[in-house]
Structure formats: C-alpha cells, structure tokens
Write a protein that holds these residues in place. Sequence first.
Motif, mmCIF file in Angstrom:
data_model
loop_
_atom_site.group_PDB
_atom_site.id
_atom_site.type_symbol
_atom_site.label_atom_id
_atom_site.label_comp_id
_atom_site.label_asym_id
_atom_site.label_seq_id
_atom_site.Cartn_x
_atom_site.Cartn_y
_atom_site.Cartn_z
ATOM 1 N N VAL A 25 10.223 -1.544 -3.605
ATOM 2 C CA VAL A 25 9.130 -1.840 -2.685
ATOM 3 C C VAL A 25 7.846 -2.090 -3.457
ATOM 4 O O VAL A 25 7.092 -3.005 -3.165
ATOM 5 C CB VAL A 25 8.939 -0.679 -1.686
ATOM 6 C CG1 VAL A 25 7.728 -0.930 -0.811
ATOM 7 C CG2 VAL A 25 10.178 -0.520 -0.835
ATOM 8 N N PRO A 52 9.220 -6.256 0.180
ATOM 9 C CA PRO A 52 8.444 -5.965 1.379
ATOM 10 C C PRO A 52 7.493 -7.106 1.742
ATOM 11 O O PRO A 52 6.867 -7.665 0.836
ATOM 12 C CB PRO A 52 7.646 -4.724 0.969
ATOM 13 C CG PRO A 52 7.496 -4.857 -0.505
ATOM 14 C CD PRO A 52 8.748 -5.543 -0.987
ATOM 15 N N ASN A 53 7.430 -7.397 3.014
ATOM 16 C CA ASN A 53 6.504 -8.411 3.500
ATOM 17 C C ASN A 53 6.585 -9.708 2.707
ATOM 18 O O ASN A 53 5.577 -10.205 2.224
ATOM 19 C CB ASN A 53 5.070 -7.851 3.505
ATOM 20 C CG ASN A 53 4.210 -8.528 4.550
ATOM 21 O OD1 ASN A 53 4.719 -9.261 5.403
ATOM 22 N ND2 ASN A 53 2.916 -8.314 4.481
ATOM 23 N N HIS A 54 7.781 -10.252 2.534
ATOM 24 C CA HIS A 54 8.034 -11.540 1.883
ATOM 25 C C HIS A 54 7.746 -11.555 0.386
ATOM 26 O O HIS A 54 7.703 -12.611 -0.220
ATOM 27 C CB HIS A 54 7.222 -12.665 2.544
ATOM 28 C CG HIS A 54 7.310 -12.683 4.034
ATOM 29 N ND1 HIS A 54 8.446 -13.058 4.712
ATOM 30 C CD2 HIS A 54 6.411 -12.334 4.992
ATOM 31 C CE1 HIS A 54 8.228 -12.959 6.015
ATOM 32 N NE2 HIS A 54 7.015 -12.503 6.209
ATOM 33 N N GLU A 55 7.545 -10.388 -0.229
ATOM 34 C CA GLU A 55 7.159 -10.384 -1.642
ATOM 35 C C GLU A 55 8.301 -10.744 -2.583
ATOM 36 O O GLU A 55 8.076 -10.973 -3.771
ATOM 37 C CB GLU A 55 6.586 -9.016 -2.031
ATOM 38 C CG GLU A 55 5.126 -8.863 -1.675
ATOM 39 C CD GLU A 55 4.627 -7.488 -2.029
ATOM 40 O OE1 GLU A 55 4.862 -7.044 -3.157
ATOM 41 O OE2 GLU A 55 4.003 -6.848 -1.161
ATOM 42 N N ALA A 78 0.883 -3.596 4.476
ATOM 43 C CA ALA A 78 0.737 -4.149 3.129
ATOM 44 C C ALA A 78 -0.714 -4.137 2.659
ATOM 45 O O ALA A 78 -0.992 -4.526 1.530
ATOM 46 C CB ALA A 78 1.296 -5.561 3.089
ATOM 47 N N LYS A 136 1.084 -20.943 16.929
ATOM 48 C CA LYS A 136 2.034 -21.823 16.251
ATOM 49 C C LYS A 136 3.443 -21.680 16.858
ATOM 50 O O LYS A 136 4.172 -22.653 16.982
ATOM 51 C CB LYS A 136 2.064 -21.466 14.767
ATOM 52 C CG LYS A 136 2.636 -22.549 13.881
ATOM 53 C CD LYS A 136 2.453 -22.169 12.418
ATOM 54 C CE LYS A 136 3.597 -22.713 11.586
ATOM 55 N NZ LYS A 136 3.692 -22.106 10.271
ATOM 56 N N GLN A 171 5.011 -8.971 12.280
ATOM 57 C CA GLN A 171 4.323 -9.451 11.082
ATOM 58 C C GLN A 171 2.907 -8.876 11.023
ATOM 59 O O GLN A 171 2.418 -8.527 9.949
ATOM 60 C CB GLN A 171 4.292 -10.984 11.067
ATOM 61 C CG GLN A 171 3.692 -11.582 9.814
ATOM 62 C CD GLN A 171 4.451 -11.170 8.557
ATOM 63 O OE1 GLN A 171 5.672 -11.296 8.464
ATOM 64 N NE2 GLN A 171 3.733 -10.629 7.573
ATOM 65 N N ALA A 221 3.172 -5.529 9.741
ATOM 66 C CA ALA A 221 3.559 -5.599 8.323
ATOM 67 C C ALA A 221 2.339 -5.889 7.461
ATOM 68 O O ALA A 221 2.190 -5.335 6.363
ATOM 69 C CB ALA A 221 4.613 -6.685 8.120
ATOM 70 N N ASP A 222 1.441 -6.746 7.961
ATOM 71 C CA ASP A 222 0.231 -7.070 7.202
ATOM 72 C C ASP A 222 -0.608 -5.824 6.979
ATOM 73 O O ASP A 222 -1.156 -5.604 5.897
ATOM 74 C CB ASP A 222 -0.591 -8.126 7.955
ATOM 75 C CG ASP A 222 0.089 -9.494 7.938
ATOM 76 O OD1 ASP A 222 1.000 -9.683 7.099
ATOM 77 O OD2 ASP A 222 -0.277 -10.353 8.759
ATOM 78 N N GLN A 272 8.483 -0.560 4.624
ATOM 79 C CA GLN A 272 8.786 -1.808 3.923
ATOM 80 C C GLN A 272 10.156 -1.804 3.280
ATOM 81 O O GLN A 272 10.627 -2.825 2.810
ATOM 82 C CB GLN A 272 7.723 -2.060 2.846
ATOM 83 C CG GLN A 272 6.327 -2.075 3.428
ATOM 84 C CD GLN A 272 5.271 -2.345 2.393
ATOM 85 O OE1 GLN A 272 5.268 -3.381 1.759
ATOM 86 N NE2 GLN A 272 4.365 -1.410 2.200
ATOM 87 N N GLU A 273 10.791 -0.638 3.239
ATOM 88 C CA GLU A 273 12.116 -0.585 2.625
ATOM 89 C C GLU A 273 13.132 -1.311 3.503
ATOM 90 O O GLU A 273 13.022 -1.315 4.728
ATOM 91 C CB GLU A 273 12.556 0.875 2.431
ATOM 92 C CG GLU A 273 11.884 1.526 1.247
ATOM 93 C CD GLU A 273 12.362 2.950 1.018
ATOM 94 O OE1 GLU A 273 13.420 3.323 1.553
ATOM 95 O OE2 GLU A 273 11.658 3.679 0.306
ATOM 96 N N THR A 294 8.342 -5.938 9.383
ATOM 97 C CA THR A 294 9.405 -6.853 9.790
ATOM 98 C C THR A 294 10.785 -6.301 9.469
ATOM 99 O O THR A 294 11.762 -6.688 10.108
ATOM 100 C CB THR A 294 9.242 -8.205 9.081
ATOM 101 O OG1 THR A 294 9.004 -7.958 7.694
ATOM 102 C CG2 THR A 294 8.086 -8.987 9.640
#
Lengths: 465, 291
Positions: free
Chosen positions: B155, B241-244, A438, A455, A431, A434-435, A275-276, A218
């Motif tokens: 991160v 990252p990712n809402h963390e 992660a 949704k 997203q 992103a999942d 993710q940065e 994201t």
Amino acid sequence: MMRGKVALAAAVAGALVLSGCLGQQEEADSGRNADAKDVTLTITSNSVEGGKNELGAKWVNDWVIPEFTKRQKDKGVNVTIRHDGVGVDDADYKAKVALDFGTDIGGDIVEIDGIWLGEFAQGGQVRPLEDVVGEEVDGWDGWEQIPDAVEALGEFEGRRYGVPLGTDGRVIFFNKKLFAQAGLPADWQPTSWEEIISAARKLKALPGVIPLQLNAGTAMSEATTMQGVLPLLAGTGSEIWADGKWQGGTEDVRAVLDVYEQVYRGGLGDPVLQQEAKGRDRSFELFAQNKVGMLLESDYFWRSVVDPTTGVAKMADRDTAVGWAKIPAMTSGSGVDGQDFVSMSGGSIRVINPKTEFPQQAWELLEFMNSAEATKARLGDTAQITQREDVNAEVLAGDPMLSFIAEEVLPLTRFRPGLADYPKVSTALQQATADIVAGSSAAEATAGYQEALVKAVGEDQVSGG
Amino acid sequence: MASRDTAGLGVGRAVAFVSPALLLIGVFLVFPALWTIYIGITDYALTGPSSVAPSVVGLDNFVEALDDALFTNALWLTVVFVLGSAVIGQNLLGFALAWLLRGARPALRRVVEGLVLLSWILPSVVVAYLWIAVLDRDGGTLGALLGSPGTAWLVEYPMASLVIFNTWRGTAFSMMLYGSALAAVPPSQLETARTVGASGWQTVRDVVFPHIRGHVLTNTLLISLWTANDFTPFLLTAGGPNHESETLPIFIYQQAIASGRLGYAAAISVLLLLVNLVVAALYLLLLRRRS
C-alpha cells in the motif's frame, strides 16, 4: 504493399459483417421442454462451503438439491441439479454472472444483488419472470408473504424479474469490551455524528485499536457506498437519487465527505486498511480480534462474519462482546423525512436465466426454494430477515440483534434506486472517499466527485454542485 | 523466379506448406486484433442497454482515453514498470548472475540456477500468495526480518514492490539467455584481456558486450513486451491503492470487467497493441542497424 491493404480492408469488412453478433439475443418459447423427463438445472450463487455464506451453500447442497430431486423423482422426472457456488468479492461475482449471461453456460437460477437488476434488465440479460416462465408466475401464493418493499428488490420498471431472498439493515456495531475500557456505556446509542466522533476520540486512547471502521475507497467497492456514504447522506436529509436527478457535489455530499476527512485525516480510522486489496476482510478479522471499536455494517456482519460457529471471522464471545446502535442523523431530526436515525437496506434476489433450457422446471425449483419449508431449512437454527413474513414471525424472536433490525431499523430504512446508472454513481462516490483516504481534502474530493458524476451520467442528470 | 525458389517446392506446394501456419495466425492473432479494433469503436458494455444494442461511436473512445487522467496514469506506470523491472532489473540481474556463475563450481551453479528458475516457473497465483505473505502489514516476513512490522509495503510502496517483485519473477529468462550468449564469447579474447590487465568492467564493456549485443537487444525486446502485458501485479495490489499501481493491462481489466465498459477497454487494448508494435519496431530497427 497494395495487396496488404486489400487484405486488411477485406478483413475489416469481414469483421463488420460478423459484428452483427455483438450483443444479440433470440426470443424463445417459455413452454420449451416442459414435459422433459430428464432435466438438468444449475443454481449459481456467491456462496461456498468452508467460505463465504457457508450456510447458504450447505442449504443448497444438503437440502435443496436432495429434496427437490427426490420430489421430482416421485413425479417420474429425473432431475440433476448442480450448484455453481463461488465465494468471492461481490464485484468479482457480478463480473462472473455478467459474463455467464453472455454465454450459454450460465446457471438456470442465478442469485444476484438486487441493485444489479436494473443493468441486467436493461441489457436483456435478465427478463421478466412472466416472459421467461409465463403468467402462472403471478399466481404463486408466496408473493402474499413478501412485503412490498422487499418484493421491490426483484422488480424493475414495475415488472417482476426475481424472487428476493430477504433484506437487511445497517447499524453501528461496537465492541463492548473496548467501550468499557474507554469509559463508554454498553448501551451506547449516539444521537448525532458528533457523538460518534467523540466516542472515536475516546477509543483512540486505547493502544493498537482502530476507533472507527467507516468503509472507504474503491477496493471495498459497494461496501463503501452502502455502509459508509449512503447512511451518512441519509443523515443529512438527502437521498442519492431524488426528483429525477443524482446528488452532485452538494453541501450534503460535502458534509458526508467532511466526516471522512475527520476520520481518516484525524487518526480515527486506518487509511491503509481502506486501500489494501483485501481491506474489508481484514477489517472483519481485526474487529473479531478486538482491535476495532466501531464498525458500520449490515446485519450480515452479525450473521455471517462474527457468528461463533459459521462466521468468516468467528468471535466466540459475540453475544456478550458485540453491541449495536442505530445510525444517527447528522443532528437530531436532520435525517431523511426529518428522522433522528437512518439506515440503508438491500438484498439479493434469484432470477431465472432467460437462456435456460427448462424454464418451467426452473420456476418450479425457484418456487420450491422460496417455500416456507425451504426458507426455514435455510436458516436452520440461525436467524435472518427472510423474504417471507410467516417465517420471520417464527425465527426472529430468538435473535436479539435481528429482531432489533426488524423492529427498530427496517421502519427507518431506505433502498438504493435500482437504476442502470446507479453503479456509476456509486463508483464516483467510492472514488471521492478514496481521494480523502489518499490525502485530499473534503473540498477537493467533492469537486472531483461532481466532475466525475457529470462525466458518468450527464450534466442534466446531476443536481447541485 | 527459379533462383529465388531455393527449396525447389514451386509456388503451389510452398503455399500449401505455410497455409496451416497462416491460418492459425489469422484465426488467433489477426482476427482477434481486428475484432478488438471493431469493439473499440463501439460503446459495447457488459450490462445495460448498450450490451444489447451497441452503437458505433467512431474514435470517441480513443479521444476519451487520451484525455483520461487514469489512462495517462496507467501508461506512465507501465513505462515505469517496464523500465524498472525489465529493461533495468531483469536485464542487469540476469546478466550479473550469468557472468558470476560462469566460473562458479558446478554444484553452486546448479543450485542458484535452480532457485532462480523456480521463481520463474511457479504459477502466478502461488507466487502472488507468497509475496503477499512476505509483504503483509501484520504478520509479513519482511516486517519480521526488519524487526519493524506495521509497514504495508504493497500500500505504501506499491510500484517499488511490484518492480522488485517482477525483477525477481522474471530474471531467470535473462540469466539463461545471457548464460548461453556468454558461452559464445571466445575464451582467447577473455584471456587476452586478462593478460593486458583489463578490469572486470573493462572486459565486459570492450570484450563481452560487442559479442552479445544482439542477445541484449533480443532479450530486452522480449522481456519488455512480456512485462508491459503482464497481469500478475493485479494479484498483488489489484491496481491500488487508489490507482497507484494500475498498469495498462490492469486498467483495461478494471474498465472492462469492473466498470463493464468493453468498448472503451477494447480501445485501450488497441493503444496498448500500438505501444507494443512501436517498441518492437524500435528494437528491430536497432538490430538491423547493428547488422
């Protein structure tokens, strides 16, 4: 106690009365101030000298403003033009523009990404040129020079809202020096996803090199969708919007997310980078430092990122070190319309703020900015696929990368659906990637995407799943 | 009536005196809060059809929030952030500094206080830039000091980084408040404690703490509320990252500006306001019980 309640009730009632203001707009006469002798206009764009899209900013400041001011002066009109240029992430720029439109201080000519047009048009923040300026808009001779597919970037529900700046195409850029070290050819052209993955595996052997930068997550926002998910999805034969429905968690979406899983769980990409907060800029820097093997991007990367003189991550040896290849479909012939190769295109447009005090003069400036003369001045000695075919014919031949885009990529390309719901779908796709970055599996991410999409846009708008 | 009018102003003049203040509070505090509640019951958006004609959706936004995993996540992260960096971090570090500096040489004391204050008064953007430089993966100072570059602290350990960051950032206030509170502890009692052989911890617990309990509560209240509403973490991690590391203020910003859902974001703002009120009420209750 009682008095407190009464006061509260009165205040709530007051708020409800005032609330009529939420989102209201007034109609205005398109001929207002047409004969004004003192005119002030503001151009808003996501470009800044010394930063993002520097060439565009210099063009506005050093060419458009002085030239237009001079020409108007000859006509006896005193024009003052201001350039409200910022150089920020696209998402931040969009928020700025959306907030500007809600006030009276926004620019008169505003540059926006064509994909935002649907939302702004449905919200009335942007209105058809014909309504803002008048019917003379359709008489502009420039329209003939703009190909229909490009003109469509500035159209919504069949009406013209803005003038495009040009378009682009997406390819796989690769570092020829790293390819040579990994034993890969300099004229590399994969014909399936498997060949991209196997090239990435070879690059993995080089120390300190990220084999493949496939935008994910994201933080990269639309760059994830446009440079990653959508070109891959086109390679499965599907488009994100087809037959009135959005692509849900189908097999094809799953196939795309499988690639992400292979790349980011298989050590072929750098999950941390995705993710940065400034990961995309960092990925550009790393590519320029010969630390990224392959990177999916638009020709913007060639023109504005690694350009040896004006880029944000300059690469002195760009012309010899950077190679490019068309994005292959999953397997030969599996792409949309049975294509072997696919791409995605987009582009910015310039619209006139319906709240402008000087609609006629704003249109005159917009016409001027889109004249062949101005478009050539914008490019200087660089090349870019502009909106005008007459200009393209002159400038593209000098640049091998951009003539490749024009000749080989644009015939294959697809555009995103300019619908108001698109940003929500795009967010759901981001997203999902992103999942995976992660730590989720492709199966989990696909299920999560389906749920988020239902949704966001409603079950009846989603296919498959 | 006359006995309550201690200032001898009379009702008319008293009202005239407070009305400017009440007006300001009304315009800048009460009205925006009510306005937020109103937007919170609509589907008002930044762009698209409901930016022109928002409709009232009642409590839908609130119901959705309670069912939204991202909201629960944000609420939990806010609790972690407040407990970690304010209630524990700034409180303890601030008190420890104030306690240790009590007997230090004036020069040393000025230097330390100056440095701690500096971290508090620098603009957020400058501070965020410095911390990114420290925690950066490739050329970060921390990585270089540890001799092991390659850890992307923001991160891989986003919340821990933010808790440490905010402790560093906000300790000055607690340090100053405790510094002046400690001056109010009668030296004779400290002297007595020393003569009967009380350890440092026993002195703090049995002699100092009873004197400064009110200050502890006030300080904790203020820094908790400030921390709960702090937006600076956005400059470091942008919620990722990712809402963390997406605390409530960042979640609200993301919903309102990035996703354009102004109605939903306003509803969450109301919930954040309620959380603030509950926390404030709790502290006030404790304060009152003390007196």
